[in-house]
Design a protein around this motif. Structure first.
Motif, PDB file in Angstrom:
ATOM      1  N   TYR A  75       0.858  -1.181   0.000  1.00 28.47           N
ATOM      2  CA  TYR A  75       0.000   0.000   0.000  1.00 28.47           C
ATOM      3  C   TYR A  75       0.897   1.234   0.000  1.00 28.47           C
ATOM      4  CZ  TYR A  75      -5.005  -0.690   0.238  1.00 28.47           C
ATOM      5  OH  TYR A  75      -6.305  -0.893  -0.100  1.00 28.47           O
ATOM      6  N   ILE A 157      -6.801  -1.409   8.154  1.00 23.35           N
ATOM      7  CA  ILE A 157      -8.079  -0.731   7.893  1.00 23.35           C
ATOM      8  C   ILE A 157      -7.884   0.776   7.929  1.00 23.35           C
ATOM      9  CG2 ILE A 157     -10.383  -0.273   8.841  1.00 23.35           C
ATOM     10  CD1 ILE A 157     -10.472  -3.237   9.674  1.00 23.35           C
ATOM     11  N   GLN A 158      -7.109   1.254   8.896  1.00 22.91           N
ATOM     12  CA  GLN A 158      -6.824   2.690   8.955  1.00 22.91           C
ATOM     13  C   GLN A 158      -6.093   3.156   7.693  1.00 22.91           C
ATOM     14  OE1 GLN A 158      -4.736   3.439  12.713  1.00 22.91           O
ATOM     15  NE2 GLN A 158      -6.619   4.377  13.456  1.00 22.91           N
ATOM     16  N   SER A 160      -6.107   1.741   4.618  1.00 22.03           N
ATOM     17  CA  SER A 160      -6.789   1.542   3.343  1.00 22.03           C
ATOM     18  C   SER A 160      -8.174   2.165   3.260  1.00 22.03           C
ATOM     19  CB  SER A 160      -6.896   0.040   3.042  1.00 22.03           C
ATOM     20  OG  SER A 160      -7.601  -0.620   4.084  1.00 22.03           O
ATOM     21  N   ALA A 161      -8.742   2.578   4.390  1.00 21.57           N
ATOM     22  CA  ALA A 161     -10.093   3.143   4.371  1.00 21.57           C
ATOM     23  C   ALA A 161     -10.127   4.450   3.591  1.00 21.57           C
ATOM     24  CB  ALA A 161     -10.591   3.367   5.794  1.00 21.57           C
ATOM     25  N   ASP A 162     -11.228   4.673   2.912  1.00 16.92           N
ATOM     26  CA  ASP A 162     -11.445   5.911   2.172  1.00 16.92           C
ATOM     27  C   ASP A 162     -12.693   6.581   2.725  1.00 16.92           C
ATOM     28  OD1 ASP A 162     -11.469   7.958   0.324  1.00 16.92           O
ATOM     29  OD2 ASP A 162     -12.308   6.748  -1.291  1.00 16.92           O
ATOM     30  N   TYR A 166     -14.124   0.966   4.737  1.00 15.38           N
ATOM     31  CA  TYR A 166     -13.172  -0.066   4.317  1.00 15.38           C
ATOM     32  C   TYR A 166     -13.909  -1.045   3.407  1.00 15.38           C
ATOM     33  CZ  TYR A 166     -10.511  -4.419   4.596  1.00 15.38           C
ATOM     34  OH  TYR A 166      -9.834  -5.583   4.279  1.00 15.38           O
ATOM     35  N   LYS A 167     -13.397  -1.251   2.193  1.00 16.76           N
ATOM     36  CA  LYS A 167     -14.081  -2.164   1.264  1.00 16.76           C
ATOM     37  C   LYS A 167     -13.107  -2.848   0.309  1.00 16.76           C
ATOM     38  CE  LYS A 167     -15.625   1.841  -1.476  1.00 16.76           C
ATOM     39  NZ  LYS A 167     -16.817   2.471  -2.105  1.00 16.76           N
ATOM     40  N   GLU A 168     -12.030  -3.375   0.867  1.00 17.62           N
ATOM     41  CA  GLU A 168     -11.061  -4.104   0.057  1.00 17.62           C
ATOM     42  C   GLU A 168     -11.532  -5.541  -0.196  1.00 17.62           C
ATOM     43  OE1 GLU A 168      -8.358  -2.734  -1.346  1.00 17.62           O
ATOM     44  OE2 GLU A 168      -9.050  -0.844  -0.521  1.00 17.62           O
ATOM     45  N   LEU A 197     -16.649  -1.674  13.772  1.00 19.36           N
ATOM     46  CA  LEU A 197     -17.085  -1.535  12.390  1.00 19.36           C
ATOM     47  C   LEU A 197     -18.575  -1.840  12.287  1.00 19.36           C
ATOM     48  CD1 LEU A 197     -14.265  -3.543  10.521  1.00 19.36           C
ATOM     49  CD2 LEU A 197     -14.300  -1.086  10.996  1.00 19.36           C
ATOM     50  N   GLY A 203     -19.571  -1.786   2.040  1.00 16.26           N
ATOM     51  CA  GLY A 203     -18.322  -1.938   2.779  1.00 16.26           C
ATOM     52  C   GLY A 203     -18.519  -1.891   4.282  1.00 16.26           C
ATOM     53  N   TYR A 204     -17.405  -1.781   4.996  1.00 19.47           N
ATOM     54  CA  TYR A 204     -17.420  -1.710   6.451  1.00 19.47           C
ATOM     55  C   TYR A 204     -17.184  -0.257   6.881  1.00 19.47           C
ATOM     56  CZ  TYR A 204     -16.966  -6.814   6.531  1.00 19.47           C
ATOM     57  OH  TYR A 204     -17.169  -8.169   6.364  1.00 19.47           O
TER      58      TYR A 204
END
Length: 220
Positions: A75, A157-158, A160-162, A166-168, A197, A203-204
């Motif tokens: 990442y 999660i911190q 990659s979250a947008d 979080y929805k990877e 979450l 997503g989450y």
């Protein structure tokens, strides 16, 4: 990808004074560009003629193996260089880089490649970046061995979250974090039970940022 207007260009150049990286005037060789979420910065197998410096946003680095399997390698977070190895001619064909969020980059054409490779100030900055990059990769490997998965997932999660979501892809992330698909789902469900979450269709959602931060800080 699109080039930003002169007004927006000036804003980002004032916000992130990249001219400090160089001993020559970089502005004639530089544009400020924006990539939309999900857009490819580099397509795998291409030979970039541009050096990017990400100032805002996140992206994912992919690699395709000989057997055709695609793996998430890293990442990428701002601030950072992209395309620096290709600039140094150590690798002719790049790995794929895809944005996770809307991303702002400084784009530096390789028309000034000879100036870059002769610039001690820039090369010193690049060496520091490459050293930090290697250290971070080593740290990630040791964290996978030393910390419980709950802490590593909270950190991820911190990262990659947008906008708090979080929805990877589960298959991709279970491989990246070195756990089984089943265990990843178990811990995500655990986070939902603990009201960290909330699972929705898209997503989450992070609903307890403080608790997530506490879990992540045990690694930091």
């Amino acid at each position: 990808m699109h080039i930003l207007t002169a007004k927006k260009r000036l804003h980002y150049l004032e916000e992130y004074p990249i001219h400090d990286f160089f001993s020559f005037d970089i502005y004639p060789y530089l544009e400020v560009c924006q990539f939309d979420k999900g857009e490819w910065i580099f397509k795998e197998g291409s030979f970039p003629d541009t050096l990017y410096y990400m100032v805002e946003g996140k992206a994912k680095l992919y690699m395709t193996h000989k057997n055709g399997k695609v793996s998430l390698i890293e990442y990428l977070e701002a601030p950072r260089f992209m395309g620096e190895i290709e600039l140094l001619n150590e690798a002719r064909y790049t790995k794929g880089i895809q944005t996770v969020t809307e991303t702002i980059c400084f784009s530096i054409t390789q028309a000034c490649k000879e100036k870059l490779l002769a610039d001690a100030l820039f090369l010193r900055r690049l060496c520091v970046f490459l050293g930090e990059k290697a250290t971070n990769m080593t740290a990630k490997y040791t964290q996978n061995l030393a910390y419980p998965f709950e802490n590593r997932l909270a950190t991820f999660i911190q990262l990659s979250a947008d906008q708090g979501i979080y929805k990877e892809r589960h298959t991709e992330i279970s491989e990246y974090l070195g756990v089984s698909y089943r265990h990843l789902l178990y811990v995500l469900a655990q986070f939902c039970d603990e009201k960290i979450l909330e699972k929705k269709k898209n997503g989450y959602y992070i609903i307890d940022e403080e608790r997530l931060q506490q879990l992540a800080q045990e690694i930091q």
